[in-house]
Design an enzyme around this catalytic site. Sequence first.
Site, short mmCIF file in Angstrom:
data_model
loop_
_atom_site.label_atom_id
_atom_site.label_comp_id
_atom_site.label_asym_id
_atom_site.label_seq_id
_atom_site.Cartn_x
_atom_site.Cartn_y
_atom_site.Cartn_z
N GLY A 97 0.79 -1.24 0.00
CA GLY A 97 0.00 0.00 0.00
C GLY A 97 0.82 1.29 0.00
N LYS A 144 -6.22 10.85 7.03
CA LYS A 144 -7.66 11.11 6.95
C LYS A 144 -8.41 10.51 8.14
CE LYS A 144 -6.29 13.21 4.12
NZ LYS A 144 -4.96 13.38 3.49
N ILE A 156 0.66 18.91 3.73
CA ILE A 156 0.91 18.13 4.94
C ILE A 156 0.88 19.03 6.17
CG2 ILE A 156 2.70 16.83 6.21
CD1 ILE A 156 3.39 15.44 3.60
N HIS A 209 -32.20 19.87 -4.07
CA HIS A 209 -32.28 20.90 -3.01
C HIS A 209 -32.74 20.25 -1.71
CE1 HIS A 209 -32.99 24.73 -1.08
NE2 HIS A 209 -34.17 24.27 -0.69
P1 FAD Z 1 4.41 5.28 -2.58
O1 FAD Z 1 3.04 5.28 -2.07
O2 FAD Z 1 5.43 6.12 -1.90
O3 FAD Z 1 4.89 3.76 -2.55
C1 FAD Z 1 6.18 3.36 -2.87
C2 FAD Z 1 6.39 1.97 -2.34
O4 FAD Z 1 7.59 1.46 -2.90
C3 FAD Z 1 6.58 1.89 -0.82
O5 FAD Z 1 5.74 0.88 -0.31
C4 FAD Z 1 8.05 1.54 -0.64
O6 FAD Z 1 8.30 0.75 0.50
C5 FAD Z 1 8.30 0.74 -1.91
N1 FAD Z 1 9.70 0.71 -2.34
C6 FAD Z 1 10.53 1.77 -2.56
N2 FAD Z 1 11.72 1.36 -3.03
C7 FAD Z 1 11.64 0.00 -3.10
C8 FAD Z 1 12.55 -0.99 -3.50
N3 FAD Z 1 13.76 -0.69 -4.00
N4 FAD Z 1 12.17 -2.30 -3.42
C9 FAD Z 1 10.94 -2.63 -2.93
N5 FAD Z 1 10.03 -1.72 -2.56
C10 FAD Z 1 10.37 -0.42 -2.65
N6 FAD Z 1 -2.04 11.99 -1.80
C11 FAD Z 1 -3.33 12.13 -2.14
O7 FAD Z 1 -3.68 12.05 -3.31
N7 FAD Z 1 -4.29 12.38 -1.19
C12 FAD Z 1 -3.96 12.50 0.12
O8 FAD Z 1 -4.85 12.72 0.95
C13 FAD Z 1 -2.61 12.35 0.50
N8 FAD Z 1 -2.25 12.47 1.79
C14 FAD Z 1 -0.93 12.29 2.14
C15 FAD Z 1 -0.59 12.45 3.47
C16 FAD Z 1 0.73 12.28 3.86
C17 FAD Z 1 1.09 12.43 5.30
C18 FAD Z 1 1.71 11.94 2.89
C19 FAD Z 1 3.14 11.73 3.30
C20 FAD Z 1 1.37 11.81 1.56
C21 FAD Z 1 0.04 11.99 1.16
N9 FAD Z 1 -0.35 11.90 -0.17
C22 FAD Z 1 -1.66 12.08 -0.51
C23 FAD Z 1 0.61 11.60 -1.23
C24 FAD Z 1 0.53 10.10 -1.62
O9 FAD Z 1 0.78 9.33 -0.46
C25 FAD Z 1 1.54 9.78 -2.70
O10 FAD Z 1 1.34 10.63 -3.80
C26 FAD Z 1 1.38 8.34 -3.16
O11 FAD Z 1 1.54 7.44 -2.10
C27 FAD Z 1 2.40 8.00 -4.25
O12 FAD Z 1 2.22 6.68 -4.65
P2 FAD Z 1 3.41 5.84 -5.28
O13 FAD Z 1 2.80 4.51 -5.63
O14 FAD Z 1 4.08 6.60 -6.35
O15 FAD Z 1 4.50 5.66 -4.12
P1 NAD Z 2 4.15 20.87 -0.33
O1 NAD Z 2 4.96 21.00 -1.54
O2 NAD Z 2 2.68 20.78 -0.45
O3 NAD Z 2 4.42 22.08 0.67
C1 NAD Z 2 5.67 22.37 1.15
C2 NAD Z 2 5.68 23.80 1.63
O4 NAD Z 2 6.90 24.04 2.31
C3 NAD Z 2 5.58 24.81 0.50
O5 NAD Z 2 4.63 25.78 0.84
C4 NAD Z 2 6.99 25.38 0.43
O6 NAD Z 2 7.02 26.71 -0.03
C5 NAD Z 2 7.42 25.29 1.87
N1 NAD Z 2 8.86 25.25 2.09
C6 NAD Z 2 9.81 24.67 1.33
N2 NAD Z 2 11.03 24.83 1.89
C7 NAD Z 2 10.83 25.52 3.04
C8 NAD Z 2 11.68 25.97 4.08
N3 NAD Z 2 12.98 25.73 4.05
N4 NAD Z 2 11.13 26.65 5.11
C9 NAD Z 2 9.79 26.88 5.16
N5 NAD Z 2 8.94 26.47 4.20
C10 NAD Z 2 9.45 25.78 3.16
O7 NAD Z 2 4.74 19.60 0.44
P2 NAD Z 2 4.20 18.78 1.68
O8 NAD Z 2 3.13 19.52 2.38
O9 NAD Z 2 5.41 18.34 2.40
O10 NAD Z 2 3.56 17.53 0.95
C11 NAD Z 2 4.35 16.70 0.10
C12 NAD Z 2 3.53 16.10 -0.98
O11 NAD Z 2 2.57 15.20 -0.45
C13 NAD Z 2 2.80 17.15 -1.76
O12 NAD Z 2 3.26 17.12 -3.09
C14 NAD Z 2 1.37 16.78 -1.72
O13 NAD Z 2 0.80 16.74 -2.98
C15 NAD Z 2 1.34 15.38 -1.12
N6 NAD Z 2 0.23 15.36 -0.14
C16 NAD Z 2 -1.03 15.48 -0.61
C17 NAD Z 2 -2.09 15.53 0.25
C18 NAD Z 2 -3.46 15.69 -0.30
O14 NAD Z 2 -3.64 15.51 -1.49
N7 NAD Z 2 -4.46 16.00 0.53
C19 NAD Z 2 -1.87 15.49 1.62
C20 NAD Z 2 -0.57 15.40 2.08
C21 NAD Z 2 0.48 15.33 1.18
#
Ligand code: FAD
Ligand code: NAD
Length: 468
Positions: free
Chosen positions: A40, A52, A186, A447
């Site tokens: 996942g 969430k 984040i 509505h």
């Molecule tokens: P990932 O989900 O990062 O998965 C990569 C996988 O590859 C991992 O399981 C890792 O262990 C595995 N892996 C890496 N290297 C290797 C290797 N060499 N061999 C074997 N396995 C390996 N996005 C949204 O759209 N909505 C949200 O609400 C949202 N909330 C977020 C909240 C947080 C706190 C964070 C950190 C991110 C959030 N994101 C959200 C962003 C979202 O999680 C990522 O965009 C998404 O997970 C990317 O998917 P991916 O499949 O590219 O990689």
């Molecule tokens: P982000 O790119 O959304 O925000 C990072 C922020 O940090 C920006 O506003 C940037 O200007 C600021 N910043 C950068 N360097 C800095 C510094 N040195 N000091 C102070 N501020 C600085 O990144 P994030 O919030 O870390 O999230 C990472 C990724 O995860 C994002 O690309 C986002 O799409 C994904 N994510 C998505 C969701 C969602 O879709 N609801 C939720 C969480 C994370």
Amino acid sequence: MADVFDLTVIGTGPGGYVCAVRAAQLGMKVAVVEKWPTFGGTCLNIGCIPSKALLHASELFAEARDHFDTLGIDIDGPRLNLEQMLAHKDDVVKSNVTGIEYLFKKNKITSFAGMGSIAGPGRVVVTPDKGEPAHIETKNIVIATGSVSTPLPGVETDEDLIVTSTGALALDKVPAKLLVIGAGVIGLELGSVWARLGAEVIVVEFLDRILPGMDGEVARQFQRLLTKQGFTFHLSTKVTGIDRTETGLKARIEPAKGGDASEIDCDVALVAIGRRPYTEGLGLEVAGIETDERGRVRTDAHYKTNVDGIYAIGDVIAGPMLAHKAEDEGVALAEILAGEAGHVNYGIIPGVVYTSPEIASVGRTEEELKQAGVKYKVGKFPFTANGRAKAMLKTDGFVKILADAETDRVLGGHIVGHGAGEMIHEIAVLMEFSGAAEDLARTCHAHPTLSEAVREAALACGLGAIHI
Ligand code: FAD
Ligand code: NAD
């Protein structure tokens, strides 16, 4: 003789697992490789899903504390059971990650546990924590290894006091003062969780605005709403270091452009300044796979790297780091490999910030349209004029629709408001069909719903909204 797979996917996040499932549905013999104990990826284990779960629980807590009396529900005041709230989050994660296990079994996908590295085209070596490496032969390889938090130079995270999102999802007590570095998705989502549970939240952002990339008017309104919720913002400011003191942490901040330094005391600091592609140990150099200036695996429009038979999708390549973007690339790539016409429409990828109110956006912002010299009209409607929002005490925010000034075609939609993350999809579907604001305005909406505000914003692109 060992099995030869049609496709081996390294990484089982939303990009990898969805690609694997789709490829299996299309008749391919598929293997997945995962280095974590559960499937996942970031999204299900330490990202979208656990955040969430906490956002939902903390929103209900704040609702009970702040609004129940107005609704005529008298309670003695909710008491926080943080241990149970975290256990709820862990249960939700468990149920989601085991769901992926089930999908792999159902689709006859073979999984390998361990670190995957590419030994060359058609060859993947899997090194488990214990035991001998496995050697996979495969016609195609997909890199779906995702991303990790970007470190802040000079600030070392320990996931205890100085945390990334991973530590911020598991704090065992509510910090009295939480410093959030970075006013991105984040920082504002996890800042909201802890603010609702009682923390004072101070946000330091390098740029002069929050949520870069989102529509400017939306970001300004949202900042005002968060300030009303108790957030303090230091914009155009950077953190230059954090010291551990006897009582907690002392962060040094200064203006982004340089100038006088000052200090902020806090109990916990969350570093949320973005994420960077993760390719460690993958063997990119051995296989000769090119990356770009930001370390992202370089691909063509069909997700192929510069090496035949090796592809990449999700956070590890260019584009927004979003789970649904990764998933859609997974489906598109599986279809392309099966000889079909897989495709992702990058112009219509919704973005949602799951705060209260929620922020949701699809298509172009006003800033982007201005820069591109596109003539556009704006239709806006506030939730203060929506009956359902009044009934729910959810009148913060507005819907804004941007349409081409001549053709009326909808070019973007932006919503600040309760349920924005659900409502945005009717604008996304409309845009997929190249619809006009009038198409939306003439669609009967039930509505009383919050979605009527979307229709009213569309009406405001023409003769005018009815209820304002
Ligand atoms: P990932 O989900 O990062 O998965 C990569 C996988 O590859 C991992 O399981 C890792 O262990 C595995 N892996 C890496 N290297 C290797 C290797 N060499 N061999 C074997 N396995 C390996 N996005 C949204 O759209 N909505 C949200 O609400 C949202 N909330 C977020 C909240 C947080 C706190 C964070 C950190 C991110 C959030 N994101 C959200 C962003 C979202 O999680 C990522 O965009 C998404 O997970 C990317 O998917 P991916 O499949 O590219 O990689
Ligand atoms: P982000 O790119 O959304 O925000 C990072 C922020 O940090 C920006 O506003 C940037 O200007 C600021 N910043 C950068 N360097 C800095 C510094 N040195 N000091 C102070 N501020 C600085 O990144 P994030 O919030 O870390 O999230 C990472 C990724 O995860 C994002 O690309 C986002 O799409 C994904 N994510 C998505 C969701 C969602 O879709 N609801 C939720 C969480 C994370």
